[in-house]
Design an enzyme around this catalytic site. Structure first.
Site, PDB file in Angstrom:
ATOM      1  N   SER A 144      95.813  37.558   7.692  1.00 51.48           N
ATOM      2  CA  SER A 144      95.726  38.435   6.562  1.00 51.48           C
ATOM      3  C   SER A 144      96.877  37.972   5.202  1.00 51.48           C
ATOM      4  O   SER A 144      96.826  36.990   4.867  1.00 51.48           O
ATOM      5  CB  SER A 144      95.679  39.790   6.862  1.00 51.48           C
ATOM      6  OG  SER A 144      95.515  40.605   5.994  1.00 51.48           O
ATOM      7  N   ASP A 300      93.686  39.922  -1.021  1.00 50.53           N
ATOM      8  CA  ASP A 300      94.558  39.348  -0.038  1.00 50.53           C
ATOM      9  C   ASP A 300      93.955  37.964   0.486  1.00 50.53           C
ATOM     10  O   ASP A 300      92.864  37.885   0.183  1.00 50.53           O
ATOM     11  CB  ASP A 300      95.120  40.232   0.949  1.00 50.53           C
ATOM     12  CG  ASP A 300      93.973  40.596   1.978  1.00 50.53           C
ATOM     13  OD1 ASP A 300      92.860  40.419   1.513  1.00 50.53           O
ATOM     14  OD2 ASP A 300      94.645  41.053   3.128  1.00 50.53           O
ATOM     15  N   ASP A 302      92.845  36.852   3.100  1.00 45.21           N
ATOM     16  CA  ASP A 302      91.330  36.905   3.744  1.00 45.21           C
ATOM     17  C   ASP A 302      90.384  37.902   3.263  1.00 45.21           C
ATOM     18  O   ASP A 302      89.175  38.034   3.729  1.00 45.21           O
ATOM     19  CB  ASP A 302      91.612  37.107   5.104  1.00 45.21           C
ATOM     20  CG  ASP A 302      92.139  38.615   5.582  1.00 45.21           C
ATOM     21  OD1 ASP A 302      92.984  39.086   4.900  1.00 45.21           O
ATOM     22  OD2 ASP A 302      91.534  39.073   6.403  1.00 45.21           O
ATOM     23  N   ASP A 304      90.186  41.125   2.533  1.00 45.42           N
ATOM     24  CA  ASP A 304      89.725  42.241   3.361  1.00 45.42           C
ATOM     25  C   ASP A 304      90.489  43.387   2.531  1.00 45.42           C
ATOM     26  O   ASP A 304      90.121  44.624   2.609  1.00 45.42           O
ATOM     27  CB  ASP A 304      89.964  42.557   4.754  1.00 45.42           C
ATOM     28  CG  ASP A 304      91.386  42.256   5.123  1.00 45.42           C
ATOM     29  OD1 ASP A 304      92.230  41.859   4.452  1.00 45.42           O
ATOM     30  OD2 ASP A 304      91.437  42.376   6.360  1.00 45.42           O
TER      31      ASP A 304
END
Length: 568
Positions: A144, A300, A302, A304
């Protein structure tokens, strides 16, 4: 086995991967102990840690061990589940692509087919892919918004949500049962292809996701060309889906932050690739000022989590908090859609403003523990009983889900809906900032803050544990203007009235957190991070005016942080 024995076992392994061998030889005594003192474990976001050699680090061998455990987990369910297979996606971090392929190599030994994306993909697309392909599980290789030296392994169930607590514990027991992570058998990529145990995914899942995204729009005919948007993926995975998603909805006035569109595992242009931190918007603000943008959007790595910046009354860009954006989105959804027995779901550390907004529309609010898997569990529960209808789910840490065709927080969905919401308010003659002020005037000035204390290493973890224990003993807190009413200990699931000492049971799973609830809709909560070596202090207040709320927030923060001798 003591950590030194694990260390020697690795040192004596002749086939140890050469880079890891070199890194292992360069570790000092403290680093050796931290890398080998315990196996890497699952937190709220799955298995996550620093890259490097050792059983407490992310590397090809710990990835194989986790994959082996997952393969055993699938085998326990039977042949039908093995035939369903596993879908794996990865972000641009160091080792992500090779880790994804390693999972397929382990699965192949067990006769389990793996679907692998040919290139980087966002976490919410992996969640969607599990549901779309009807696989037994999904795995996302990502850390992340963590620093570049981290990577992770997030497991998803057949519903597309992160693995819940009980199956996660069962999986970890299976992982622990794998005796030697250095000797796990794997198939080669050639063997996988020959046995039809590997399928590469190109654009087919993306196309299916984009169709679902298009169906979310409340107003297809609303003029959108006037909205000037700047977008940055912060060197991550979101560029393609966000750009295509916005354009198919009619948002053509879009500028990409070209330096940050590059998928860079070192996140070179930011101190941290986290839209929660305002420095991540530095480049986007430069672009915004140049093109006179109405809306700045950052996801961000990734994709999410979503951060948004909008112009305030002084024509300066203000980065909204996750609580503020969540409140705006919730209000926008409820303005445009009717729900039968609707429920909004938020975490225990998310603003109470959402509850006030939901109540004003006749919508129930339910609280869950921190971690989006608990929100996805609620969605599944609503669907199975047909008694409630999911409205919206969000958490203060910049994550939300609007439509449950994915089952994890989804910054791509949120980006497209935020753009539509901004266009809607523009049409009414307001900016998003002004729309937020309207919500404050209607529901009260809810203000929140977060303070994190990072304490790395074994000694740091001991300090975090002691800090929590100390706060659990507190039954009196003197905060100017606020009266302590309840103490909630989530490790014992006891809610105590501090005046009467009466106790009631909290109807949630156990977790290591403590929450102090004051009058006037104010509270603070302490919890250790599930993925990083730090403890988080959450603060929330409500005032009749913004100044009153700011004063209460400052007083609450000073009182709590002075107890641990941390500067505000």
């Amino acid at each position: 086995m003591e950590w030194k024995e694990h260390y020697q076992r690795w040192m004596n392994f002749e086939q140890l991967e050469s880079t890891l061998k070199q890194q292992l030889q360069n570790l000092n005594d403290t680093e050796q102990e931290e890398a080998f003192h315990k196996p890497i474990s699952f937190g709220t976001g799955g298995m996550r840690g620093e890259l490097g050699p050792g059983i407490n680090r992310m590397n090809v061998y710990t990835i194989r061990k986790a994959a082996k455990g997952l393969a055993l987990h699938i085998e326990e369910k039977g042949e039908e589940w093995k035939r369903k297979g596993v879908v794996v996606a990865h972000d641009p971090r160091h080792m992500s692509k090779s880790f994804a392929l390693e999972i397929a190599k382990v699965m192949g030994v067990h006769g389990i087919k793996t679907y692998l994306f040919t290139d980087i993909r966002p976490t919410p697309l992996l969640s969607f892919a599990v549901r779309h392909l009807k696989t037994a599980n999904g795995v996302m290789i990502t850390a992340s918004h963590n620093p570049p030296e981290y990577n992770g392994f997030k497991v998803y169930n057949e519903d597309g949500g992160q693995l819940p607590l009980e199956p996660s514990e069962e999986l970890m027991e299976l992982v622990k049962s794998v005796d030697n992570e250095l000797n796990i058998p794997v198939l080669s990529e050639q063997e996988l292809n020959a046995q039809n145990l590997l399928k590469w995914l190109e654009d087919e899942v993306d196309q299916a996701y984009l169709k679902k995204l298009e169906s979310m729009a409340y107003d297809h005919d609303m003029p959108k060309d006037d909205l000037n948007i700047v977008f940055t993926p912060l060197h991550g995975t979101a560029t393609s889906l966000v750009e295509r998603g916005l354009k198919q909805q009619g948002f053509t006035n879009l500028t990409l932050v070209k330096e940050q569109v590059i998928a860079d595992p070192n996140f070179t242009t930011v101190a941290s690739p986290n839209p929660e931190e305002h420095q991540a918007f530095t480049k986007a603000i430069e672009y915004g000022e140049e093109v006179l943008a109405d809306l700045l959007i950052a996801t961000d790595p990734d994709a999410d989590r979503l951060g948004v910046a909008v112009k305030d009354n002084e024509n300066e860009y203000q980065v909204l908090t996750g609580n503020q954006l969540g409140a705006l989105l919730l209000d926008y959804i409820l303005r445009h859609e009717q729900f039968n027995q609707g429920v909004m779901v938020k975490t225990i550390v998310t603003s109470e403003m959402g509850r006030a907004i939901a109540k004003s529309y006749g919508v129930e609010t339910q609280d869950v523990l921190t971690g989006f898997k608990f929100i996805s569990e609620k969605i599944k529960q609503f669907e199975s009983t047909h008694e409630k209808q999911f409205v919206f789910g969000y958490e203060e840490s910049y994550g939300c889900l609007i439509k449950p065709f994915a089952r994890d927080k989804d910054a791509v969905q949120a980006t497209v809906m935020t753009a539509e919401m901004a266009a809607y308010w523009n049409k009414q003659g307001y900016t998003l900032y002004e729309a937020l002020q309207q919500l404050y005037r209607k529901h009260g000035y809810y203000l929140e803050d977060l303070h994190s204390v990072k304490l790395a290493g074994l000694a740091g973890q001991e300090k975090i544990n002691q800090m929590l224990q100390d706060f659990k003993q507190i039954n009196e807190l003197n905060v100017d203007g606020l009266k302590l009413q309840y103490k909630e200990d989530y490790s014992t699931l006891k809610r105590t009235n501090v005046e009467t000492n009466e106790e009631e049971t909290i109807q949630l799973p156990k977790t290591n957190a403590i929450k102090f609830i004051f009058d006037q809709n104010s509270w603070c909560c302490l919890r250790p991070s599930g993925t990083e070596p730090k403890i988080k202090f959450y603060f929330a207040v409500k005032g009749e005016t913004e100044q009153e709320a700011q004063d209460k927030l400052q007083s609450l923060k000073e009182t709590i942080l002075n107890l641990v001798k941390v500067e505000v």
